[in-house]
Write a protein that holds these residues in place. Structure first.
Motif, mmCIF file in Angstrom:
data_model
loop_
_atom_site.group_PDB
_atom_site.id
_atom_site.type_symbol
_atom_site.label_atom_id
_atom_site.label_comp_id
_atom_site.label_asym_id
_atom_site.label_seq_id
_atom_site.Cartn_x
_atom_site.Cartn_y
_atom_site.Cartn_z
ATOM 1 N N ASP A 17 -74.249 -68.836 74.281
ATOM 2 C CA ASP A 17 -73.268 -68.383 74.120
ATOM 3 C C ASP A 17 -71.924 -69.231 74.447
ATOM 4 O O ASP A 17 -72.269 -69.907 75.852
ATOM 5 C CB ASP A 17 -72.234 -67.441 75.851
ATOM 6 C CG ASP A 17 -73.199 -65.944 75.390
ATOM 7 O OD1 ASP A 17 -73.498 -65.509 73.883
ATOM 8 O OD2 ASP A 17 -73.614 -65.801 76.286
ATOM 9 N N ASP B 31 -68.513 -71.006 74.440
ATOM 10 C CA ASP B 31 -66.785 -70.496 74.513
ATOM 11 C C ASP B 31 -66.912 -69.027 73.910
ATOM 12 O O ASP B 31 -65.795 -68.860 72.884
ATOM 13 C CB ASP B 31 -65.919 -71.535 73.153
ATOM 14 C CG ASP B 31 -65.528 -73.148 73.866
ATOM 15 O OD1 ASP B 31 -65.835 -72.573 75.065
ATOM 16 O OD2 ASP B 31 -66.071 -74.206 73.292
ATOM 17 N N GLY B 32 -66.879 -68.359 73.849
ATOM 18 C CA GLY B 32 -67.250 -66.756 73.394
ATOM 19 C C GLY B 32 -68.348 -67.120 72.391
ATOM 20 O O GLY B 32 -68.647 -65.019 72.235
ATOM 21 N N ALA B 33 -68.581 -67.317 71.935
ATOM 22 C CA ALA B 33 -68.860 -67.081 70.466
ATOM 23 C C ALA B 33 -70.617 -67.087 71.105
ATOM 24 O O ALA B 33 -71.280 -67.786 71.313
ATOM 25 C CB ALA B 33 -68.443 -67.807 69.398
ATOM 26 N N THR B 34 -71.845 -66.506 70.204
ATOM 27 C CA THR B 34 -72.863 -66.428 70.250
ATOM 28 C C THR B 34 -73.668 -67.078 69.025
ATOM 29 O O THR B 34 -73.565 -67.520 68.274
ATOM 30 C CB THR B 34 -73.208 -65.085 69.640
ATOM 31 O OG1 THR B 34 -72.774 -64.295 70.662
ATOM 32 C CG2 THR B 34 -74.890 -65.212 70.628
ATOM 33 N N ARG C 284 -84.165 -63.919 75.262
ATOM 34 C CA ARG C 284 -83.580 -62.624 74.539
ATOM 35 C C ARG C 284 -83.678 -61.423 74.412
ATOM 36 O O ARG C 284 -83.679 -59.745 74.305
ATOM 37 C CB ARG C 284 -82.105 -62.512 74.026
ATOM 38 C CG ARG C 284 -80.892 -63.384 73.516
ATOM 39 C CD ARG C 284 -79.418 -63.049 74.827
ATOM 40 N NE ARG C 284 -78.658 -64.141 75.246
ATOM 41 C CZ ARG C 284 -77.723 -64.274 75.002
ATOM 42 N NH1 ARG C 284 -76.873 -64.068 73.858
ATOM 43 N NH2 ARG C 284 -76.674 -65.070 75.269
#
Ligand code: ATP
Ligand code: MG
Lengths: 265, 338
Positions: free
Chosen positions: A29, A31-34, A75
């Protein structure tokens, strides 16, 4: 596309462990983006096998090695060492990182002794430290501090620090990247000799196609990020190998093609 | 001689038989000037009569002339004196400046009183303090060292342990951090009035305050040192089989040590301030108290004498700290020399 060449039967000593990577995906992750980094990677490495990973810069090779080391959890999917799931770091799987990361407050000797000291077995095993420092040719620098070493010497210390632990799986992230071409060739033969003698399973990341072909039983070519396995190539040649071997030259051409560099070979 | 350096080699190569004019204007010249400056100081003591009543003028003058003779001898035999000779040569310009300064001081105070007496006592008055008031001065020095050392060691130890704990454990950080932010920035001297009547003795109160002044910077810098250790070191150690205790003791603490020494240095500075104030106000001993006492008697020479001793002690303490750091942090390159 999976390219498979004819492989000669090779027998491995029993020390190495089997490594299974099953359906592993990973992402970061930022800055909020994956940012997907690994995409359903499946790889099974036999005990004592020498596998090289090739792929474009930033595709996720080091990330895969961190997962193998147990420093991070994937993940999705699972990694297993001899059927036991990898849940954390263990000295049976030792990593030589891309950056040597020597401890600046420790001398060469103390850096190499780190693993044995951490496991509380240094007192009885001091000779192993001396032997492995001898092996990488740094005996006269045993009392030097890291800031007194050249980049290549630092990488050799990092290699020695891993080898001293007698790992079952040796994980190498471009360990010879900073060496000059002569030392590099010498260290490559040294690595092969060591691997043949000790029989550990080896997973090597490299940018150098020739290095992969001279060293490995199998070469895995990864795609651009997110990394997927693009090709799994067996290198069926006995050791020591010769750089001029036409068989290796043919494989090299094939691999460069897979990496999108047909014109440069 | 066992040590051999470049300067030895050049000295040996130069012909020694005769001292030439070039030598006199070069390294020998500065030594000669230093010798003359101290001779001037000695003669200025002896030649003019004092404007006041000081008993040590004669001995000071003779002492200065003896020093001048030593400098002269040292200058011309520096090549044969090894390290001491080299050290003298290096410091010769300072000896000139210092000799000139004391001469001027002597003339401006004891001889012609250009500076108002008694606020500016002459050198012989200060020498007199060191010879005649030595026992009391020594007692004060020991009292100060004892108080400072106790408080500093306690403060540094507690600060170090606290810093490592909050740098390592978020849970401990959660509780300690707000307390640190609330109490830490308060100057330790602000606690003085409260400390002196809540603690059983003024000595324990002062120890507490010195520890407080030391502890805050040590805590903050140790904490930031531990927090800023690169995670790559932990990764390496963990893959080699390190347990958490190893990570703290053999990775986090050594990596944070350069920061810790900055904290120890800052703590030393602020604890000196607290020491002097505490001695002036509460503790009836130590150099701070000596200063206070000298002021009460308008004994200005004693004040200067005590100030000089105090400066030597503080500087010595800092030198000791830096030496320790240099010893422990040999692995660092380019550390500042004190
Ligand atoms: N801790 C992290 N946090 C966020 N992003 C990361 C992190 N580690 C790696 N990445 C991202 O993952 C991607 C793959 O990184 P990785 O280090 O695995 O590449 P690589 O294949 O080893 O590249 P190279 O050959 O240049 O070493 C990169 O785009 C990188 O920005
Ligand atoms: Mg990498």
């Amino acid at each position: 596309m999976v390219v498979q060449s004819t492989a000669e039967a090779i027998t491995y000593p029993a020390v190495g462990a089997e490594l299974d990577i099953e359906g592993v995906s990973h992402a970061f992750d930022i800055d909020g983006a994956t940012l997907p980094v690994l995409d359903n990677v499946n790889l099974s490495i036999a005990p004592g096998e020498f596998v090289a990973l090739l792929g474009p810069s930033g595709c996720g090779k080091s990330t895969l090695l961190r997962l193998v080391a147990g420093l991070e959890k994937p993940r999705a999917g699972s990694l297993r060492e001899d059927e036991a799931r990898i849940t954390g770091p263990h000295p049976s799987r030792v990593v030589v990182f891309q950056d040597p990361t020597l401890f600046p407050w420790r001398t060469v000797w103390d850096n190499v002794a780190l693993g044995l000291e951490a496991q509380g077995i240094l007192k009885a095993q001091r000779h192993r430290v001396d032997a492995v420092i001898e092996l990488v040719g740094l005996s006269s620098f045993r009392n030097a501090y890291p800031h007194q070493l050249s980049g290549g010497m630092a990488q050799r210390v990092a290699l020695a620090r891993a080898l001293v632990n007698d790992p079952k799986i040796l994980v190498l992230d471009e360990p010879l990247g900073k060496l000059d071409s002569l030392t590099r060739i010498a260290m490559q033969s040294e690595l092969v000799a060591l691997w043949q003698r000790k029989g550990f399973t080896t997973l090597l990341v490299t940018h150098d196609v020739e290095e992969a072909l001279v060293l490995a039983n199998r070469v895995i070519v990864l795609s651009d990020r997110p990394a997927r396995i693009k090709a799994d190539i067996a290198v069926g040649r006995p050791y020591p190998r010769h750089r001029g071997d036409p068989y290796l030259a043919e494989l090299r051409k094939q691999i460069l093609g897979l990496l999108g560099l047909e014109a440069t070979w | 001689m066992s040590t051999y350096s470049v300067s030895d080699a050049t000295a040996a190569a130069a012909p020694r038989a005769a001292i030439t004019f070039a030598d006199l204007s070069g390294s020998y010249g500065v030594g000669l000037a230093a010798s003359l400056a101290w001779l001037a100081f000695g003669l200025s003591c002896l030649y003019w009569p004092d404007v006041g009543d000081w008993s040590r003028t004669g001995s000071l003058g003779i002492g200065a002339i003896v020093i001048a003779a030593f400098i002269l001898f040292g200058t011309f035999s520096a090549d044969y004196l090894g390290n001491a000779g080299q050290a003298l040569r290096k410091r010769a310009p300072w000896l000139v400046a210092f000799g000139a300064f004391v001469t001027l001081w002597e003339v401006a105070t004891a001889k012609f009183a250009w500076l108002p007496l008694p606020f500016f006592p002459p050198p012989q008055a200060i020498l007199e303090v060191y010879t005649d008031d030595l026992p009391k001065l020594l007692d004060s020095v020991f009292a100060s060292i004892k108080l400072q050392l106790g408080g500093y060691v306690i403060g540094a130890t507690v600060g170090f342990i606290t810093g490592v704990s909050i740098g390592w454990s978020q849970k401990i950080g959660y509780w300690v951090h707000p307390v640190l932010r609330f109490i830490g920035p308060l100057p330790a001297t602000a606690w003085l009035p409260i400390a002196f009547f809540t603690f059983p003795s003024s000595w324990s109160a002062s120890t507490f305050l010195i520890a407080l002044a030391t502890g805050f910077p040590v805590t903050v810098l140790t904490w930031s040192g531990v927090a800023s250790v690169s995670s790559a070191y932990y990764d390496v150690a963990r893959t080699l089989g390190a347990r958490p205790s190893f990570l703290v003791l053999k990775v986090a603490i050594p990596a944070a040590l350069p920061h810790v020494f900055v904290g120890l240095f800052m703590g030393l500075g602020s604890s000196f301030a607290v020491l002097v104030v505490a001695e002036m106000i509460g503790v009836k001993a130590g150099l701070g108290w000596y200063l206070q006492w000298a002021q009460g008697w308008a004994a200005y020479a004693n004040m200067y004498a005590a100030l000089i001793v105090m400066s030597l002690l503080c500087s010595g303490a800092i030198t000791l700290l830096f030496r320790t750091r240099d010893r422990l942090l040999v692995w660092q390159k380019g550390v500042v020399k004190w």
